[in-house]
Design a protein around this motif. Structure first.
Motif, short mmCIF file in Angstrom:
data_model
loop_
_atom_site.label_atom_id
_atom_site.label_comp_id
_atom_site.label_asym_id
_atom_site.label_seq_id
_atom_site.Cartn_x
_atom_site.Cartn_y
_atom_site.Cartn_z
N ASP A 37 20.07 11.21 6.96
CA ASP A 37 19.08 10.96 5.92
C ASP A 37 18.01 12.05 5.94
OD1 ASP A 37 20.05 8.54 4.77
OD2 ASP A 37 19.42 7.49 6.57
N ILE A 38 17.64 12.53 4.77
CA ILE A 38 16.59 13.54 4.62
C ILE A 38 15.27 12.81 4.39
CG2 ILE A 38 15.86 15.58 3.36
CD1 ILE A 38 18.52 15.84 4.90
N ALA A 39 14.26 13.16 5.19
CA ALA A 39 13.01 12.39 5.17
C ALA A 39 11.83 13.27 5.58
CB ALA A 39 13.13 11.20 6.12
N TYR A 40 10.64 12.69 5.46
CA TYR A 40 9.46 13.30 6.06
C TYR A 40 8.60 12.18 6.63
CZ TYR A 40 6.70 11.95 1.90
OH TYR A 40 6.09 11.26 0.90
N MET A 41 7.69 12.53 7.54
CA MET A 41 6.80 11.56 8.17
C MET A 41 5.36 11.96 7.91
SD MET A 41 8.92 11.20 11.76
CE MET A 41 7.81 10.01 12.49
N ASP A 42 4.51 10.97 7.61
CA ASP A 42 3.11 11.29 7.35
C ASP A 42 2.29 11.26 8.64
OD1 ASP A 42 2.47 8.63 7.91
OD2 ASP A 42 2.26 8.05 5.81
N GLU A 43 1.00 11.45 8.51
CA GLU A 43 0.13 11.55 9.68
C GLU A 43 0.03 10.24 10.45
OE1 GLU A 43 -2.12 10.35 6.10
OE2 GLU A 43 -0.72 11.97 6.58
N ASP A 98 0.81 -1.21 0.00
CA ASP A 98 0.00 0.00 0.00
C ASP A 98 0.86 1.27 0.00
OD1 ASP A 98 -2.60 1.30 0.18
OD2 ASP A 98 -2.00 1.87 2.21
N ARG A 99 2.02 1.20 0.67
CA ARG A 99 2.91 2.37 0.74
C ARG A 99 4.33 1.96 0.34
NH1 ARG A 99 0.79 5.95 5.96
NH2 ARG A 99 -1.42 5.48 5.67
N PRO A 100 4.53 1.64 -0.94
CA PRO A 100 5.82 1.08 -1.38
C PRO A 100 6.99 2.05 -1.31
CG PRO A 100 4.42 1.57 -3.27
CD PRO A 100 3.57 1.77 -2.05
N THR A 101 6.73 3.34 -1.14
CA THR A 101 7.82 4.31 -1.05
C THR A 101 8.20 4.61 0.40
OG1 THR A 101 6.28 6.17 -1.17
CG2 THR A 101 7.23 5.38 -3.24
N SER A 102 7.50 3.97 1.34
CA SER A 102 7.79 4.19 2.76
C SER A 102 8.69 3.09 3.31
CB SER A 102 6.49 4.23 3.57
OG SER A 102 6.76 4.29 4.96
N VAL A 103 9.39 3.39 4.41
CA VAL A 103 10.17 2.37 5.11
C VAL A 103 9.50 1.96 6.41
CG1 VAL A 103 12.38 3.06 4.11
CG2 VAL A 103 11.62 4.15 6.25
N THR A 118 4.51 17.69 10.77
CA THR A 118 4.24 16.48 9.98
C THR A 118 4.20 16.83 8.49
OG1 THR A 118 2.97 15.49 11.78
CG2 THR A 118 2.54 14.66 9.56
N GLY A 119 4.91 16.03 7.71
CA GLY A 119 4.92 16.23 6.27
C GLY A 119 6.05 17.09 5.76
N ASP A 120 6.70 17.86 6.66
CA ASP A 120 7.81 18.71 6.22
C ASP A 120 9.09 17.89 6.13
OD1 ASP A 120 6.01 20.74 6.28
OD2 ASP A 120 7.22 22.08 7.54
N ILE A 121 9.92 18.23 5.16
CA ILE A 121 11.15 17.48 4.90
C ILE A 121 12.32 18.05 5.71
CG2 ILE A 121 12.87 16.93 3.12
CD1 ILE A 121 10.58 16.89 1.09
N GLY A 122 13.05 17.17 6.36
CA GLY A 122 14.23 17.57 7.13
C GLY A 122 15.09 16.36 7.44
N GLU A 123 16.13 16.56 8.24
CA GLU A 123 16.98 15.42 8.60
C GLU A 123 16.27 14.58 9.64
OE1 GLU A 123 21.42 14.14 10.21
OE2 GLU A 123 20.79 16.24 10.37
#
Length: 566
Positions: free
Chosen positions: A443-449, A380-385, A406-411
């Protein structure tokens, strides 16, 4: 199914449950940990004696049960103790994925000594650095590594050396492995603190020198339970989504895992080997990676779990033998050490009869995994780890270290019991990487809700080649050792098989000459073969720089074409 995931997560980590989460004070920092974690790897290993006559280690026609493995490890630890190794001392292991690796590992950690996992790819010069940095009392090496050590032995006159699987006359200064396993099977008594070092695993350094990450017993057993949690929570959530009771599922059979990546990394050692050992499963070793041999072993040994870098899973499914080999025993296939491409997630779902895709994201610095995702959640979320695991707080921060919405990109930064103590002999690197207990992953990432993590880029100047970290500074240092090289930069080149390959642009000093073959041969004298640039561009102008005088790698990568490389 995400509501059911929340429900299963809460149930499994609640008070009185196996994965109950508590807070412990470690070096003045409050960290999340499991209340029921064993205090050390010693207690964990000794507890697995109950697996008795279950097969444990398989290599070609050799088979070793848990009962035999426990006798061997007691003998090895006894020999080491008699030969001066005490709790806190270090013992280096330099070999292929032979069964002896695991036997030595459990013997060393169970007696309170510290494993130094040496990269089997290292050339003599790199091996010299590791031995000088870690100062082990004993080196346990196979024939290939023993030969490399011979070239530098004069610099380590007091180091005891043990030879494993030596197919020629053993040097007079080395001890045969058989002497260790034939010592009395008496495990020395030892008192091991959870925050004692368990092992030193080396990571490539941004300044060109590897860094010895200090993995503690607490970190390793916490990671072990994190892996067990992953294997419990997502199946429980899916059972709830089907209207079933998660506790009503029959207990799975002990796993059979194919060890395809090096045991001197946390993926194979901490995430696969530890987890298999916990459940009384079987580990099948390979001499080297070969997809045809992997398929044969999956069929012959009824392999249930295949965890490796994604390119290995891809090569298995693309191999001509895939259609004729029985892979129905596989329950999971996936890996870590590199991002699993979305198309590969779909291919596993389409091509594997019973196996579901999975991936884990982690680091040496967290003793293993930070997050993981599998089955329907991964599809369902193949781009997530996946979500950060219960013993890790995770957040994305801006350049000043402030948490982002939440949703903003950072380290991505994480904190918890699995985070390493620091880097051996490198207080500067430790202070830079771990701040108030928060590990800066680079690693540069973001987190969803829902708390799922998505990796976007890397802050560190690094190539991730088939699960191996190659810091560009290492490659550049090796290139600069050649007198003809005036300027050079190394960078990642996308590669379908390995994820990324090493590339380098080189500007030669006026009047100097060296061709690609000569430069690669030169590099092999200074760095391991996998770090040597596959792609070399010889440019006829000095390399572009920014206002601060730094080379502009991004511009170079955009200008250079793979088809023009040497």
């Amino acid at each position: 199914m995400y509501q059911e995931l929340d429900q299963a997560w809460k149930q499994l980590t609640s008070p009185g449950q196996m994965f109950e989460v508590t807070t412990v004070d470690v070096r003045g920092i409050p960290l999340r940990a499991y209340a029921n974690a064993p205090p050390s790897l010693r207690e964990f290993w000794l507890s697995t004696a109950g697996h008795g006559d279950n097969e444990y280690l398989v290599y070609r026609d050799e088979r070793c049960t848990y009962r035999q493995a426990h006798a061997f490890t007691a003998s090895i630890a006894n020999w080491l103790s008699v030969n001066g190794v005490q709790p806190g001392d270090r013992v280096a292991i330099a070999m292929r994925n032979y069964p002896e690796w695991m036997l030595a590992y459990w013997a060393i950690t169970s007696m309170g000594a510290v494993v130094v996992g040496m990269n089997a790819w290292w050339v003599a010069r790199e091996m010299h650095f590791g031995l000088e940095d870690a100062t082990p009392k004993v080196l346990i090496a196979d024939a290939e590594r023993l030969q490399r050590f011979t070239d530098i032995r004069d610099d380590f006159p007091g180091l005891k050396v043990v030879g494993v699987r030596i197919d020629h006359d053993l040097p007079a200064w080395a001890t045969d492995w058989y002497e260790l396993i034939n010592a009395p099977a008496e495990m020395p008594e030892a008192s091991v603190d959870p925050d004692d070092d368990a092992c030193i695993f080396y990571t490539s350094g941004t300044t060109g020198k590897p860094k010895g990450a200090q993995l503690t017993h607490r970190g390793c057993v916490t990671n072990l339970l994190n892996v067990a949690f992953v294997n419990s929570v997502q199946p429980a959530a899916l059972a709830l989504a089907r209207g079933e009771s998660p506790g009503g599922q029959s207990a799975p059979a002990a796993p059979s895992a194919l060890i395809a990546t090096p045991l001197f990394h946390v993926t194979a050692n901490n995430c696969v080997a530890h987890a298999v050992t916990l459940t009384g499963g079987k580990m099948v070793h390979m001499y080297k990676w070969d997809p045809a041999e992997a398929l044969r072993l999956i069929e012959a040994e009824k392999i249930t779990a295949f965890t490796a870098v994604p390119m290995m899973a891809r090569e298995i499914m693309m191999h001509p033998d895939f259609a004729t080999r029985d892979t129905s025993s596989l329950q999971s296939i996936g890996g870590g050490g590199a991002a699993m491409q979305p198309d590969l997630v779909a291919k596993v779902g389409e091509n594997m009869r019973g196996a579901r895709p999975n991936t884990g994201y982690g680091m040496t610095e967290t003793c293993g995994i930070i997050a993981a995702v599998s089955a329907e959640f991964f599809v369902d979320r193949p781009t997530s780890v996946g979500r950060a695991l219960p013993t890790l707080e995770a957040r994305c921060v801006d350049p000043s270290g402030e948490p982002l919405p939440t949703g903003d990109i950072g380290e991505l930064v994480v904190r918890g019991a699995p985070v390493i103590k620091g880097y051996l002999n490198r207080p500067d690197a430790t202070a830079e990487t771990i701040v108030d207990g928060w590990l800066h992953t680079g690693d540069i990432a973001y987190m969803d809700e829902d708390g799922f993590i998505y990796l976007v880029d890397r802050a560190k100047d690094m190539v991730l080649r088939g699960g191996e970290n190659v810091y560009c500074a290492e490659v550049e240092n090796a290139l600069f050792h050649h007198p003809a090289v005036a300027e050079c930069v190394a960078f990642a080149v996308p590669d379908e098989r390995l994820g990324e390959e090493v590339g380098a642009a080189v500007y030669l000093a006026p009047g100097e000459h060296v061709d690609a073959a000569g430069l690669r041969e030169h590099c092999k004298e200074h760095i391991a073969p996998f770090k040597v640039p596959r792609y070399l561009w010889f440019v006829d102008q000095p390399l572009p720089r920014n206002a601060n005088g730094k080379f502009v790698k991004r511009d170079l990568r955009e200008q250079l074409r793979v088809e023009d490389a040497s």
